[in-house]
Structures are given as structure tokens and as C-alpha cells.
Design a protein around this motif. Structure first.
Motif, PDB file in Angstrom:
ATOM      1  N   ILE A 106      38.852  33.903  37.222  1.00 12.36           N
ATOM      2  CA  ILE A 106      40.260  34.126  36.867  1.00 12.36           C
ATOM      3  C   ILE A 106      40.440  35.452  36.129  1.00 12.36           C
ATOM      4  O   ILE A 106      41.388  36.177  36.375  1.00 12.36           O
ATOM      5  CB  ILE A 106      40.778  32.969  35.981  1.00 12.36           C
ATOM      6  CG1 ILE A 106      40.765  31.660  36.733  1.00 12.36           C
ATOM      7  CG2 ILE A 106      42.159  33.277  35.424  1.00 12.36           C
ATOM      8  CD1 ILE A 106      41.969  31.382  37.575  1.00 12.36           C
ATOM      9  N   ASN A 110      43.015  39.658  40.801  1.00 11.38           N
ATOM     10  CA  ASN A 110      44.038  40.694  40.825  1.00 11.38           C
ATOM     11  C   ASN A 110      45.345  40.134  40.266  1.00 11.38           C
ATOM     12  O   ASN A 110      45.974  39.292  40.872  1.00 11.38           O
ATOM     13  CB  ASN A 110      44.242  41.186  42.260  1.00 11.38           C
ATOM     14  CG  ASN A 110      45.225  42.326  42.336  1.00 11.38           C
ATOM     15  OD1 ASN A 110      45.657  42.856  41.315  1.00 11.38           O
ATOM     16  ND2 ASN A 110      45.583  42.699  43.541  1.00 11.38           N
ATOM     17  N   HIS A 111      45.736  40.634  39.106  1.00  5.75           N
ATOM     18  CA  HIS A 111      46.973  40.203  38.465  1.00  5.75           C
ATOM     19  C   HIS A 111      48.014  41.312  38.487  1.00  5.75           C
ATOM     20  O   HIS A 111      48.985  41.258  37.754  1.00  5.75           O
ATOM     21  CB  HIS A 111      46.719  39.786  37.017  1.00  5.75           C
ATOM     22  CG  HIS A 111      45.783  38.631  36.881  1.00  5.75           C
ATOM     23  ND1 HIS A 111      46.112  37.355  37.254  1.00  5.75           N
ATOM     24  CD2 HIS A 111      44.508  38.559  36.431  1.00  5.75           C
ATOM     25  CE1 HIS A 111      45.093  36.549  37.023  1.00  5.75           C
ATOM     26  NE2 HIS A 111      44.110  37.252  36.527  1.00  5.75           N
ATOM     27  N   ASP A 112      47.816  42.324  39.299  1.00 11.58           N
ATOM     28  CA  ASP A 112      48.716  43.478  39.334  1.00 11.58           C
ATOM     29  C   ASP A 112      49.831  43.252  40.346  1.00 11.58           C
ATOM     30  O   ASP A 112      49.802  43.775  41.456  1.00 11.58           O
ATOM     31  CB  ASP A 112      47.940  44.753  39.700  1.00 11.58           C
ATOM     32  CG  ASP A 112      46.876  45.088  38.689  1.00 11.58           C
ATOM     33  OD1 ASP A 112      47.045  44.715  37.524  1.00 11.58           O
ATOM     34  OD2 ASP A 112      45.875  45.713  39.073  1.00 11.58           O
TER      35      ASP A 112
END
Length: 171
Positions: A106, A110-112
Motif C-alpha cells: 500500500i 501509485n497514489h498520484d
């Protein structure tokens, strides 16, 4: 990760891969029913184009999904499945059960997500409500635009308005 969990995930990945491959290129293609576009309304042509673009995007998504599933199955064969590709730590089994093709933990996922940008068409069309518009009276904003449009009338008919306001409807 225990062997029983690994086997269950492998079975899930294999089944999903077969399912996606079975749907690839087999969906009914959307085609125009017209023999000629000569007399078509532009909106009909736009609908056909939108349908074709949507179909192409779905096909590409299926191809990408197949690549991810095959990559996860290959990692199982190589013994690297379930380890984060960035930090090398074990990916929690709960994450793998929810997303069997996950290749990162987590923290390294990719949190973008771009939630701030606007469609490029807005710059061309000038449809943004942030820019003032010049008219005969000077500069005004879009806050009163509904009232401006309402001056030209509406689709309200006498039966849509209560009797007390009917006399004001058609000034």
C-alpha cells in the motif's frame, strides 16, 4: 504466505485471466447502421465516434489487465509473488485477496491521482465560470447567467405553474 493461500490466489488469477481473454475481441462491435454519412445529423456522427472511442478504450483496458494478470502468474512461478517490487517487503494477504495482481504494498502503490486539472477543451471553448465576460454594460461574471437565459423564456406551460403565477408567466 501459506501454500494454501497461494494456490487459492493462483486459481483466482487463472480464472480471471481466462475470463478476460474470453471477452477480448469478442464483444459486439458498435457500427453505424447508415450506408452513407452524407445526410446524417452531426450528432449522429459524434455518437458513432464516441461509441468507437469507448470501445477502443475498453479493449485497451482488457489488454492491460491481461498483462497484469500474466505478470502476477509469472511472479508466482518465479517465487517473487507477494513481495513489494519497491521495498521487497511482504504484501499483506488482505491486499492480495482484494487485488491479486498487486505488485506493491500500500505504501508504494501509485497514489498520484490528478484531481485538480480541468479538461483541455475548457481552455479552447472558454466555458470556465472563472473568467468574467464583457457585455454592453461592462464586465460581469456568470453568477446571473441563469437569469439572463430565463429572460428568453422557458418550457414552462400554464399547467406547470400554479394559477396565482400564471399571469406573470407570459409578460
Amino acid at each position: 504466505m501459506r501454500q494454501k493461500q497461494l494456490n487459492k490466489l493462483k486459481e483466482q488469477l487463472t480464472k480471471e485471466l481466462e475470463d478476460v481473454k474470453g471477452r477480448l475481441h469478442t464483444d459486439k462491435h458498435l457500427e453505424t447502421t447508415e450506408l452513407s454519412n452524407y445526410d446524417n445529423h452531426p450528432a449522429d456522427n459524434a455518437t458513432d465516434l464516441t461509441d468507437q472511442n469507448t470501445e477502443m478504450a475498453i479493449e485497451q483496458h482488457k489488454v492491460d489487465e491481461i498483462e497484469q494478470l500474466e505478470s502476477a502468474l509469472k511472479a508466482m512461478e518465479e517465487g517473487t509473488y507477494g513481495k513489494c517490487e519497491v521495498c521487497g517487503e511482504e504484501i499483506p494477504i488482505e491486499r492480495l485477496e482484494a487485488l491479486p495482481m498487486a505488485r506493491t504494498c500500500i505504501e508504494h502503490a501509485n497514489h498520484d491521482f490528478d484531481t485538480d486539472s480541468r479538461p483541455s477543451e475548457e481552455a479552447i471553448l472558454g466555458s470556465s465560470t472563472e473568467h468574467p465576460v464583457k457585455d454592453e454594460g461592462g464586465v460581469r461574471d456568470y453568477e446571473d447567467s441563469f437569469e439572463d437565459v430565463e429572460k428568453f423564456g422557458s418550457s414552462d406551460t400554464p399547467q406547470d405553474v400554479d394559477k396565482d403565477n400564471q399571469k406573470d408567466l407570459y409578460k
